[in-house]
Design a protein around this motif. Structure first.
Motif, PDB file in Angstrom:
ATOM      1  N   VAL A  31      42.581  45.832  44.135  1.00  0.00           N
ATOM      2  CA  VAL A  31      41.666  44.807  44.636  1.00  0.00           C
ATOM      3  C   VAL A  31      41.870  43.526  43.823  1.00  0.00           C
ATOM      4  O   VAL A  31      41.892  43.569  42.597  1.00  0.00           O
ATOM      5  N   THR A  32      42.034  42.417  44.536  1.00  0.00           N
ATOM      6  CA  THR A  32      42.102  41.112  43.874  1.00  0.00           C
ATOM      7  C   THR A  32      41.050  40.223  44.514  1.00  0.00           C
ATOM      8  O   THR A  32      40.969  40.134  45.740  1.00  0.00           O
ATOM      9  N   SER A  33      40.239  39.613  43.686  1.00  0.00           N
ATOM     10  CA  SER A  33      39.117  38.858  44.226  1.00  0.00           C
ATOM     11  C   SER A  33      38.922  37.584  43.410  1.00  0.00           C
ATOM     12  O   SER A  33      39.130  37.579  42.198  1.00  0.00           O
ATOM     13  N   GLU A  34      38.550  36.517  44.105  1.00  0.00           N
ATOM     14  CA  GLU A  34      38.295  35.254  43.417  1.00  0.00           C
ATOM     15  C   GLU A  34      36.924  34.736  43.823  1.00  0.00           C
ATOM     16  O   GLU A  34      36.540  34.865  44.985  1.00  0.00           O
ATOM     17  N   GLY A  35      36.221  34.172  42.880  1.00  0.00           N
ATOM     18  CA  GLY A  35      34.902  33.644  43.197  1.00  0.00           C
ATOM     19  C   GLY A  35      34.693  32.282  42.570  1.00  0.00           C
ATOM     20  O   GLY A  35      35.372  31.908  41.613  1.00  0.00           O
ATOM     21  N   LYS A  36      33.762  31.542  43.173  1.00  0.00           N
ATOM     22  CA  LYS A  36      33.466  30.201  42.675  1.00  0.00           C
ATOM     23  C   LYS A  36      31.955  29.991  42.724  1.00  0.00           C
ATOM     24  O   LYS A  36      31.309  30.369  43.708  1.00  0.00           O
ATOM     25  N   GLY A 145      39.944  47.507  54.808  1.00  0.00           N
ATOM     26  CA  GLY A 145      41.344  47.773  55.117  1.00  0.00           C
ATOM     27  C   GLY A 145      42.251  46.585  54.888  1.00  0.00           C
ATOM     28  O   GLY A 145      43.462  46.678  55.026  1.00  0.00           O
ATOM     29  N   LYS A 146      41.654  45.441  54.510  1.00  0.00           N
ATOM     30  CA  LYS A 146      42.490  44.254  54.274  1.00  0.00           C
ATOM     31  C   LYS A 146      42.982  44.294  52.835  1.00  0.00           C
ATOM     32  O   LYS A 146      42.650  43.427  52.020  1.00  0.00           O
ATOM     33  N   LYS A 147      43.751  45.335  52.526  1.00  0.00           N
ATOM     34  CA  LYS A 147      44.087  45.581  51.125  1.00  0.00           C
ATOM     35  C   LYS A 147      44.926  44.485  50.497  1.00  0.00           C
ATOM     36  O   LYS A 147      44.864  44.283  49.294  1.00  0.00           O
ATOM     37  N   SER A 148      45.730  43.785  51.301  1.00  0.00           N
ATOM     38  CA  SER A 148      46.610  42.792  50.685  1.00  0.00           C
ATOM     39  C   SER A 148      45.930  41.425  50.593  1.00  0.00           C
ATOM     40  O   SER A 148      46.454  40.514  49.991  1.00  0.00           O
ATOM     41  N   GLU A 149      44.726  41.322  51.192  1.00  0.00           N
ATOM     42  CA  GLU A 149      44.062  40.016  51.167  1.00  0.00           C
ATOM     43  C   GLU A 149      43.284  39.809  49.867  1.00  0.00           C
ATOM     44  O   GLU A 149      42.703  40.737  49.331  1.00  0.00           O
ATOM     45  N   ILE A 150      43.269  38.585  49.416  1.00  0.00           N
ATOM     46  CA  ILE A 150      42.453  38.263  48.250  1.00  0.00           C
ATOM     47  C   ILE A 150      41.075  37.859  48.764  1.00  0.00           C
ATOM     48  O   ILE A 150      40.946  36.959  49.582  1.00  0.00           O
ATOM     49  N   ALA A 151      40.060  38.559  48.298  1.00  0.00           N
ATOM     50  CA  ALA A 151      38.695  38.215  48.713  1.00  0.00           C
ATOM     51  C   ALA A 151      38.267  36.963  47.973  1.00  0.00           C
ATOM     52  O   ALA A 151      38.516  36.818  46.784  1.00  0.00           O
ATOM     53  N   THR A 152      37.643  36.043  48.683  1.00  0.00           N
ATOM     54  CA  THR A 152      37.113  34.848  48.012  1.00  0.00           C
ATOM     55  C   THR A 152      35.640  34.706  48.367  1.00  0.00           C
ATOM     56  O   THR A 152      35.223  35.033  49.458  1.00  0.00           O
ATOM     57  N   THR A 153      34.893  34.236  47.427  1.00  0.00           N
ATOM     58  CA  THR A 153      33.457  34.099  47.671  1.00  0.00           C
ATOM     59  C   THR A 153      32.916  32.853  46.971  1.00  0.00           C
ATOM     60  O   THR A 153      33.479  32.397  45.991  1.00  0.00           O
ATOM     61  N   GLU A 154      31.855  32.292  47.532  1.00  0.00           N
ATOM     62  CA  GLU A 154      31.151  31.176  46.881  1.00  0.00           C
ATOM     63  C   GLU A 154      29.684  31.476  46.845  1.00  0.00           C
ATOM     64  O   GLU A 154      29.185  32.125  47.724  1.00  0.00           O
TER      65      GLU A 154
END
Ligand code: FES
Length: 154
Positions: A31-36, A145-154
């Motif tokens: 899991v790769t995730s980015e937040g702001k 199931g979007k395993k290759s997507e980087i999750a982004t959140t604000e």
């Protein structure tokens, strides 16, 4: 909250800020995730390795204030070995505590209890939530199931 408890909590937050757990490299994350934080623009990057549906390891790179870094550090300590469902329940409990509410469930929150004092400073609540929101968003993206997507959140 007594003054002594306030200062104990402040010490715990500063200790996590100075020595953040989870600040390291993590190869081949699931899991790769980015937040702001939309209020200040501060950012966090997170990588998680899963094993048998549980959190095996986590790395956190947080470019934010003391509360956001400390909250991420406490998160890294608290979630290892937990299932995704348990992590979501702990995140809900943290959200409740930060809003000054009583969580639905009782957890042994350890150092995370120090975040209780943040509820008195509404503008800092998003700081303390940044890592938790980023983590849950990342895990939910992975579950969908979007395993290759980087999750982004604000
Ligand atoms: Fe930006 Fe706290 S001020 S995360």
């Amino acid at each position: 909250m007594s003054e002594n408890l306030d200062s104990l909590y402040r010490d715990i937050i500063m200790e996590h800020y100075k020595y953040p757990r989870g600040k390291k490299k993590l190869e081949d994350p699931d899991v790769t995730s980015e937040g702001k934080n939309p209020v200040c623009g501060d950012e966090i990057g997170m990588k998680v390795k899963l094993k048998d549906g549980k959190i095996e390891d986590i790395s956190i790179d947080c470019l934010g204030c003391a509360i956001s870094v400390a909250s991420g550090s406490m998160l890294a300590d608290a979630i290892k070995g937990k299932s995704i469902e348990e992590v979501k329940r702990i995140a809900s409990a943290i959200k409740a505590i930060l809003k000054g509410e009583k969580p639905d469930e009782d957890f042994d929150l350890g150092d995370l209890e120090a975040l209780e004092g943040v509820s008195k400073f509404p503008v800092r609540i998003k700081c303390a939530l940044l890592s938790w929101t980023t983590l849950v968003e990342g895990l939910e993206t992975w579950e969908s199931g979007k395993k290759s997507e980087i999750a982004t959140t604000e």
